[in-house]
Design an enzyme around this catalytic site. Structure first.
Site, PDB file in Angstrom:
ATOM      1  N   SER A 181      -9.439  63.059-127.111  1.00 51.60           N
ATOM      2  CA  SER A 181      -9.640  63.636-128.439  1.00 51.60           C
ATOM      3  C   SER A 181     -10.732  62.958-129.261  1.00 51.60           C
ATOM      4  CB  SER A 181      -8.322  63.621-129.215  1.00 51.60           C
ATOM      5  OG  SER A 181      -7.796  62.319-129.291  1.00 51.60           O
ATOM      6  N   HIS A 209      -7.478  69.781-126.421  1.00 51.93           N
ATOM      7  CA  HIS A 209      -8.905  70.035-126.669  1.00 51.93           C
ATOM      8  C   HIS A 209      -9.589  70.776-125.533  1.00 51.93           C
ATOM      9  CE1 HIS A 209      -8.631  67.521-130.232  1.00 51.93           C
ATOM     10  NE2 HIS A 209      -7.867  66.733-129.493  1.00 51.93           N
ATOM     11  N   LYS A 241      -5.688  74.076-132.666  1.00 47.90           N
ATOM     12  CA  LYS A 241      -7.102  73.762-132.418  1.00 47.90           C
ATOM     13  C   LYS A 241      -7.856  75.031-132.024  1.00 47.90           C
ATOM     14  CE  LYS A 241      -5.833  69.122-132.385  1.00 47.90           C
ATOM     15  NZ  LYS A 241      -4.911  68.167-131.798  1.00 47.90           N
TER      16      LYS A 241
HETATM   17  C1  LIG Z   1      -3.888  67.303-132.189  1.00 46.62           C
HETATM   18  C2  LIG Z   1      -3.325  66.690-130.957  1.00 46.62           C
HETATM   19  C3  LIG Z   1      -1.947  66.623-130.766  1.00 46.62           C
HETATM   20  C4  LIG Z   1      -0.966  66.995-131.839  1.00 46.62           C
HETATM   21  O1  LIG Z   1      -0.865  68.352-132.017  1.00 46.62           O
HETATM   22  P1  LIG Z   1      -0.337  68.905-133.418  1.00 46.62           P
HETATM   23  O2  LIG Z   1       0.049  70.298-133.134  1.00 46.62           O
HETATM   24  O3  LIG Z   1      -1.475  68.779-134.374  1.00 46.62           O
HETATM   25  O4  LIG Z   1       0.828  68.043-133.806  1.00 46.62           O
HETATM   26  C5  LIG Z   1      -1.477  66.154-129.556  1.00 46.62           C
HETATM   27  N1  LIG Z   1      -2.326  65.737-128.592  1.00 46.62           N
HETATM   28  C6  LIG Z   1      -3.665  65.760-128.759  1.00 46.62           C
HETATM   29  C7  LIG Z   1      -4.547  65.279-127.660  1.00 46.62           C
HETATM   30  C8  LIG Z   1      -4.201  66.220-129.949  1.00 46.62           C
HETATM   31  O5  LIG Z   1      -5.507  66.211-130.141  1.00 46.62           O
END
Ligand SMILES: *Cc1c(COP(=O)(O)O)cnc(C)c1O
Length: 390
Positions: A181, A209, A241
């Site tokens: 990330s 991602h 995302k």
């Molecule tokens: C954003 C993210 C999460 C968390 O997801 P949310 O739905 O925002 O709680 C988990 N793992 C990774 C790699 C992320 O980038």
């Protein structure tokens, strides 16, 4: 001042002194490339809305319609009376999209990661985590009480040694971000799945991602590497995302999903997402499946960002994804660069420890299919200027 406040203040002051204090900016516009932040118009290069779906008319419409038909709140957890038709259909569509028997919705990705690891592991087991894993994976491993083993980033020799040393543990789970990330690079998934096989470990990939963005048809890093369900039996994805909505899911075998329904506490003891959010996500999934042009445009922009940066002597990380960090080292310098970019009309956040390792503060540039080529070139020019002044 209360005793509580007195006890809390020193840690806050220390954060300020270390240039690690965090503040929220207030956004008074939809989540899109042109944002209104604290009264200033900015071009955003820091959201995770990689395909520009957070404010897409079809997605908005689906949410509005479903709110009309199903109301707002889901009213209860999935196991009581909160599991609506939209949740159920979205799960079936996500299972189909990821090529797995079943999928299970969670209210957030953080909860999905904590839920899966804790449903699968206990004290006699071991969890193996890449050092750069997302905090939710690390927290999930710590909470499980399993032996917690971190290995050097993408270093298969290090992981192999640690797997051998833990031969005595009952269950072994390797968990990893599909696309890291904060760095934007891929996990070495083919090597990881081979190691997992060799050492009787299970592999779980968090593709927050990757899904929607990478792989020929947007099916994520598992597709990018041509891996099967057997190679990666536990796949987690987030919906906040590239999908542009909110929530998360886990996809896998019938038995895995039934086990999560029975034993994943963050699944059981929380209110289901609003059904309209599930309906909106179904609309995003349809766009992801039917309109590859967004993903193709994103990849053209990634290429353009990298080549323009190279021509200006800006050093980037080895990333081929929408996450393109510019590592500068000190937190103070990252903050100065971010404010230099803000003066030039761009919003890129400075990411500092503890989110990234000490000494590796950075600007985390993220690209979106909504950006134009001119905006990307404009950002690189502003970045080059800000770097000269810093
Ligand atoms: C954003 C993210 C999460 C968390 O997801 P949310 O739905 O925002 O709680 C988990 N793992 C990774 C790699 C992320 O980038």
């Amino acid at each position: 001042m209360s005793e509580l406040d007195k006890a809390l203040l020193p840690a806050l002051q220390q954060r300020r002194d270390e240039k690690l204090y965090r503040q929220r900016a207030v956004v008074a516009s939809p989540q899109q490339v042109n944002l209104l932040r604290d009264g200033q118009d900015l071009i955003s290069f820091c959201s995770n809305d990689y395909l520009g779906l957070a404010n897409h008319p079809d997605v908005i419409k689906a949410m509005q319609t479903a709110a009309g038909d199903f109301g707002v709140g889901s009213g209860a957890s999935h196991l009581v009376s909160g599991h609506s038709l939209h949740h159920h259909q979205l799960e079936e569509e996500l299972a189909d999209f990821t090529g797995r028997e079943r999928a299970l919705l969670f209210s957030t990705g953080y909860m999905a990661n904590v839920g899966v690891i804790n449903a699968l592991l206990g004290r006699k087991d071991a969890v193996f985590e890449d050092r750069l894993n997302h905090a939710s994976l690390l927290d999930g491993g710590l909470i499980s009480g399993a032996e917690f083993v971190r290995y050097r980033h993408n270093n298969m020799e290090d992981l192999a040694q640690r797997l051998v040393a833990r031969g005595k543990n009952n269950r072994k789970l390797i968990v990893v971000d599909g696309v890291f990330s904060m760095d934007g690079d891929y996990a070495a998934l083919p090597e990881l799945s081979a190691l997992a096989r060799e050492h009787d470990a299970w592999l779980m990939v968090d593709d927050a991602h990757g899904l929607g963005c990478v792989g020929d048809s947007g099916r994520g890093s598992v597709e990018q590497f041509g891996l099967s369900h057997e190679d990666v039996p536990i796949l987690m994805g987030t919906l906040g995302k590239a999908f542009g909505t909110f929530g998360a899911f886990v996809a896998g075998s019938e038995t895995l999903i039934e086990s999560l329904i029975q034993f994943a506490r963050p699944y059981i003891y929380t209110t289901a997402l609003p059904p309209a959010v599930a309906a909106a996500t179904r609309a995003s999934l349809k766009i992801i499946k039917q309109e590859p042009q967004h993903r193709h445009h994103l990849h053209r922009l990634i290429h353009l960002f990298k080549s323009t940066s190279a021509s200006k002597g800006i050093e980037l990380m080895p990333s081929d994804t929408a996450i393109q960090p510019v590592v500068v080292g000190e937190s103070e310098k990252a903050l100065a660069l971010a404010s230099g970019l803000q003066k030039r009309g761009y919003w890129v956040t400075a990411i500092r420890p503890p989110t990234v390792p000490k000494g590796s503060a950075r600007l985390r540039v993220t690209l979106s299919a909504q950006h134009s080529e001119a905006q990307v070139v404009g950002l690189v020019e502003a970045l080059a200027e800000a770097l000269r002044h810093a």
